[in-house]
Motif scaffolding. Structure first.
Motif, PDB file in Angstrom:
ATOM      1  N   TYR A 140       0.876  -1.152   0.000  1.00 59.08           N
ATOM      2  CA  TYR A 140       0.000   0.000   0.000  1.00 59.08           C
ATOM      3  C   TYR A 140       0.921   1.210   0.000  1.00 59.08           C
ATOM      4  N   PHE A 183       1.864   5.471  -0.579  1.00 63.86           N
ATOM      5  CA  PHE A 183       1.346   6.808  -0.316  1.00 63.86           C
ATOM      6  C   PHE A 183       2.387   7.844  -0.719  1.00 63.86           C
ATOM      7  N   TYR A 201       2.993  11.868   0.556  1.00 65.49           N
ATOM      8  CA  TYR A 201       2.603  12.969   1.417  1.00 65.49           C
ATOM      9  C   TYR A 201       3.446  14.194   1.056  1.00 65.49           C
ATOM     10  N   LYS A 250      -2.877   7.886  -2.830  1.00 64.04           N
ATOM     11  CA  LYS A 250      -2.579   6.575  -2.266  1.00 64.04           C
ATOM     12  C   LYS A 250      -2.913   5.493  -3.294  1.00 64.04           C
TER      13      LYS A 250
END
Lengths: 115, 112
Positions: A32, A34, A36, A49
């Motif tokens: 998973y 991501f 930021y 994401k």
């Protein structure tokens, strides 16, 4: 254990130019992933994401990222950079197991935008 | 919807002193995290709570750091005694669903 590498510590682009920030991960299962963004003195804001499905993910502020399993990469892109995009960008991989919900972050890439 | 709140925003102390940081997560978020972000590095997880129970504190230096989450809402992170290498930004995050964490603005700690 998972890990994330962001090879570029600093990147400078001209306003209006395209941008690509690199991210490589190491994780034994389906990751998973991501991205930021962190502006000075601020917390982390989620840009986008990837959990499953379409490998091209759209995020906020005109950003997108592409998951490439064969290259263990999740690079962030933007077709035209704005001065307000200057910030630090972090890639992270998430692991969810009996130990909980753990994010491992890369070291970050600082983006500077030239007028 | 209010975000994750943290206080203080900045703290300067001398080594061997103690310090505490406070975090109020987004309402209804059962999971709360504390991260340490040293200058020039990505955040590193220190401790994770699920309601008021600890899920993971494997990277918390337990000889000097402690954290609690009474009543499963607010949380406090304490350092006692502080060392120079504890200078960092301490980020609190919370999540409702397993896969997305929301971060507060952080507390910047300087240890002199």
């Amino acid at each position: 254990a998972q890990s994330v590498t962001q090879p570029d510590i600093h990147i400078t682009v001209s306003e209006g130019a395209s941008l690509e920030l690199r991210c490589n991960y190491s994780y034994g299962a389906t990751p998973y992933l991501f991205w930021y963004v962190q502006s000075p003195g601020q917390g982390l804001q989620l840009l986008l994401k990837y959990f499953s499905g379409d490998t091209l993910v759209q995020g906020i502020k005109g950003f997108e990222a592409e998951f490439k399993r064969s290259q263990s990469s999740f690079n962030l892109r933007k077709p035209s950079v704005h001065w307000s995009d200057a910030a630090e960008y972090f890639c992270a991989v998430g692991a969810w197991d009996n130990a909980g919900n753990m994010l491992t972050f890369g070291g970050g890439t600082r983006l500077m935008v030239k007028p | 919807e209010a975000g994750v709140a943290q206080s203080p925003r900045y703290k300067i102390i001398e080594k061997r002193q103690s310090v505490a940081f406070w975090c109020n997560p987004i309402s209804g978020h059962a999971t709360l995290y504390w991260y340490q972000q040293i200058l020039g590095q990505g955040p590193k997880l220190l401790i994770q709570f699920q309601n008021n129970g600890v899920v993971d504190d494997s990277q918390l230096p337990k000889d000097r750091f402690s954290a609690e989450r009474l009543k499963g809402v607010d949380s406090t992170l304490k350092i006692q005694p502080a060392k120079l290498e504890d200078s960092a930004v301490y980020l609190c995050a919370s999540s409702l669903v397993v896969r997305e964490q929301f971060f507060g603005p952080g507390t910047r700690l300087t240890v002199l």
